[in-house]
Design a protein around this motif. Sequence first.
Motif, PDB file in Angstrom:
ATOM      1  N   THR A 287      -6.390  67.351 -27.282  1.00  0.00           N
ATOM      2  CA  THR A 287      -5.065  67.877 -26.922  1.00  0.00           C
ATOM      3  C   THR A 287      -4.130  66.702 -26.673  1.00  0.00           C
ATOM      4  O   THR A 287      -4.582  65.575 -26.453  1.00  0.00           O
TER       5      THR A 287
ATOM      6  N   LYS B 189       3.309  75.281 -17.876  1.00  0.00           N
ATOM      7  CA  LYS B 189       2.374  74.146 -17.886  1.00  0.00           C
ATOM      8  C   LYS B 189       1.460  74.188 -19.115  1.00  0.00           C
ATOM      9  O   LYS B 189       1.174  75.248 -19.661  1.00  0.00           O
ATOM     10  N   ARG B 190       0.978  73.018 -19.485  1.00  0.00           N
ATOM     11  CA  ARG B 190      -0.076  72.914 -20.496  1.00  0.00           C
ATOM     12  C   ARG B 190      -1.413  72.963 -19.758  1.00  0.00           C
ATOM     13  O   ARG B 190      -1.757  72.052 -19.011  1.00  0.00           O
ATOM     14  N   VAL B 191      -2.140  74.050 -19.991  1.00  0.00           N
ATOM     15  CA  VAL B 191      -3.324  74.322 -19.170  1.00  0.00           C
ATOM     16  C   VAL B 191      -4.581  74.350 -20.040  1.00  0.00           C
ATOM     17  O   VAL B 191      -4.688  75.147 -20.980  1.00  0.00           O
ATOM     18  N   GLY B 192      -5.531  73.504 -19.738  1.00  0.00           N
ATOM     19  CA  GLY B 192      -6.827  73.532 -20.407  1.00  0.00           C
ATOM     20  C   GLY B 192      -7.761  74.512 -19.709  1.00  0.00           C
ATOM     21  O   GLY B 192      -7.834  74.518 -18.481  1.00  0.00           O
TER      22      GLY B 192
ATOM     23  N   LEU C 238      -2.528  67.257 -20.939  1.00  0.00           N
ATOM     24  CA  LEU C 238      -2.581  68.541 -20.229  1.00  0.00           C
ATOM     25  C   LEU C 238      -2.008  68.340 -18.825  1.00  0.00           C
ATOM     26  O   LEU C 238      -2.054  67.240 -18.280  1.00  0.00           O
ATOM     27  N   ASP C 239      -1.461  69.427 -18.252  1.00  0.00           N
ATOM     28  CA  ASP C 239      -0.990  69.353 -16.871  1.00  0.00           C
ATOM     29  C   ASP C 239      -2.064  69.807 -15.887  1.00  0.00           C
ATOM     30  O   ASP C 239      -2.135  69.338 -14.759  1.00  0.00           O
TER      31      ASP C 239
ATOM     32  N   VAL D  70      -3.870  65.080 -14.193  1.00  0.00           N
ATOM     33  CA  VAL D  70      -4.220  66.477 -14.492  1.00  0.00           C
ATOM     34  C   VAL D  70      -4.765  67.148 -13.222  1.00  0.00           C
ATOM     35  O   VAL D  70      -5.748  66.693 -12.633  1.00  0.00           O
TER      36      VAL D  70
ATOM     37  N   PHE E  53      -4.935  76.171 -23.675  1.00  0.00           N
ATOM     38  CA  PHE E  53      -5.869  75.573 -24.634  1.00  0.00           C
ATOM     39  C   PHE E  53      -7.282  75.936 -24.185  1.00  0.00           C
ATOM     40  O   PHE E  53      -7.631  75.699 -23.026  1.00  0.00           O
TER      41      PHE E  53
ATOM     42  N   MET F 245      -6.243  71.664 -15.569  1.00  0.00           N
ATOM     43  CA  MET F 245      -7.512  72.027 -16.189  1.00  0.00           C
ATOM     44  C   MET F 245      -8.166  73.065 -15.280  1.00  0.00           C
ATOM     45  O   MET F 245      -8.286  72.850 -14.069  1.00  0.00           O
TER      46      MET F 245
ATOM     47  N   GLN G 199      -6.191  78.297 -29.555  1.00  0.00           N
ATOM     48  CA  GLN G 199      -4.992  78.752 -28.849  1.00  0.00           C
ATOM     49  C   GLN G 199      -4.628  80.154 -29.323  1.00  0.00           C
ATOM     50  O   GLN G 199      -5.002  80.553 -30.426  1.00  0.00           O
TER      51      GLN G 199
END
Lengths: 322, 322
Positions: A173, A301-304, A176-177, A203, A45, A179, A32
């Motif tokens: 993780t 957002k939590r983005v992979g 995630l929201d 996701v 991420f 990917m 990160q």
Amino acid sequence: MKDMALTIPTYDDMLEAHERIKPHINRTPVLQSQYLNELTGAELFFKCENFQEPGAFKVRGGSNAVFGLSDEMAEKGVCTHSSGNHALCLSYAAGRRGIPCNVVMPRTAPQAKKDAVKRYGGTITECEPSTSSREAVFAEVQAKTGGEFVHPYNDPRVIAGQGTCSKEFMEQTDGLDMMVAPIGGGGMISGTCLTLSTLAPEVKIIAAEPEQADDAYRSFKAGHIIADDAPETIADGLKVPLKDLTWHFVSNHVSDIMTATEDEIIDAMKITWKYLRIVMEPSCAVPLAIILKNKDAFAGKRVGVIVTGGNVDLDKLPWMMR
Amino acid sequence: MKDMALTIPTYDDMLEAHERIKPHINRTPVLQSQYLNELTGAELFFKCENFQEPGAFKVRGGSNAVFGLSDEMAEKGVCTHSSGNHALCLSYAAGRRGIPCNVVMPRTAPQAKKDAVKRYGGTITECEPSTSSREAVFAEVQAKTGGEFVHPYNDPRVIAGQGTCSKEFMEQTDGLDMMVAPIGGGGMISGTCLTLSTLAPEVKIIAAEPEQADDAYRSFKAGHIIADDAPETIADGLKVPLKDLTWHFVSNHVSDIMTATEDEIIDAMKITWKYLRIVMEPSCAVPLAIILKNKDAFAGKRVGVIVTGGNVDLDKLPWMMR
């Protein structure tokens, strides 16, 4: 192929693949950067598949195919055509099993990738940089060697292998929201769809594509496969078209496909090298390029982000060439 | 300083430092490369401190100093002189605590490092690239600001902080035979000595130094500190001399100091970028350079290598400049 029934890999195939390939792959770290988070407004991420020994996620699918062969099938080895990373990852996997690997590569493929194929014991036959030339030259090579064809992406064994990346990513993780992964032929995106549609269907899966090789984008909008013969982009891993199997996953599970220009890709590549401090290919920069370009879609957002590979010619870095 | 009693940091100081700084640092990953193992004949483990947010291990010592200050002491902020990474890591730590940071940097320091200091809210005063100029300019700055002086390496708080790297490294590996880190002023090496002499005294500690800035090597052989005023090397983080506190650790706990030429450093840097696929500074390549040069000393051993930082000017890569 088009008229044959498709063999769609299942979630269990992916789980089996993971057990099979674990001794041959790295569980790559997730990095990160606070700075990149501030720059994008998202929490990013990065799953660093460039840290696989042969430098790309394709070692997952290649290893699954190679180590899944019966001893009898393995005898004649494997063969494939590839813009680079599949060629060298399949060579690497074949080398670990001690079987021959014949690959057809465009003569324009990066020297670093050709060198790696040879280092791993693969045999290269060159073709012109177009899908048509590649397929014609490959037919000859396959007829001559009789090796098992492992398609770079339109192969259930390969897709099941690539799907193991998202499984690890979700384990590493805390949810995630979204990917985001680059799309060329669609192997990584299909594996991602395969895994997440069962493991974490909430996701959203976004594919990132160079504007100059936007056949997947146009296919997605049109509702059927559109294939270009020889697109030109710095993202050399993303020039190939979708095929029936990857189209199945893309058309059923991908939320959106977004594109970026060559300059946007190069800018995002340099930013990642500078702030995440990893060596990665232009192809891997397309996800960050589309995130920077469409901030509203990712903000909060939590983005992979799947960093797909790191085999770069260090003497020809794209920001020094423009 | 020379006549004052030294405050030698203890193993417990290091443990306290680790608890104090954990919220402010990354537990950086350890990477391996089969190819680099084959090339060297050793089993190499790379602790990637370039993946700290400000890009260098010095965030450990800087954070320990900054977050260990009483509120009263913290009010006037901190100040220091540094060739780059200590400046930006101290600025980063001070920024996280919300206190001022004044740094004196040589005007020849890499632009990437100067930019980062500014981005983190630090204030730069430039000096000439010599120890004498640096110390003179710094005296003025300190007198003016009244900030707490956090020496880049000759400070027990800093050394205790740097020692946390080896603690993590030992937790992340299943035992090591040797540990190699670059040496400039000796902060990282001293922290390594501090930690390993208690935690794993069987691990041999090797310091790696540029031949063109080999004052630590000559000091080690002579048995007393020899300081050069303005050595020239591409390894810009390693130009500074040992001081009494770091000399204490170096003279008591280091097994050997080995040197590498500029060309050997650049070659090792490019090899690491290519096969480990990380962005790291020339200074971090000195350990691999000495391992490649002295293969017999490392063959068959489990060798930890501390990758100290990754703040590089991506437009001026050294293999393109020679």
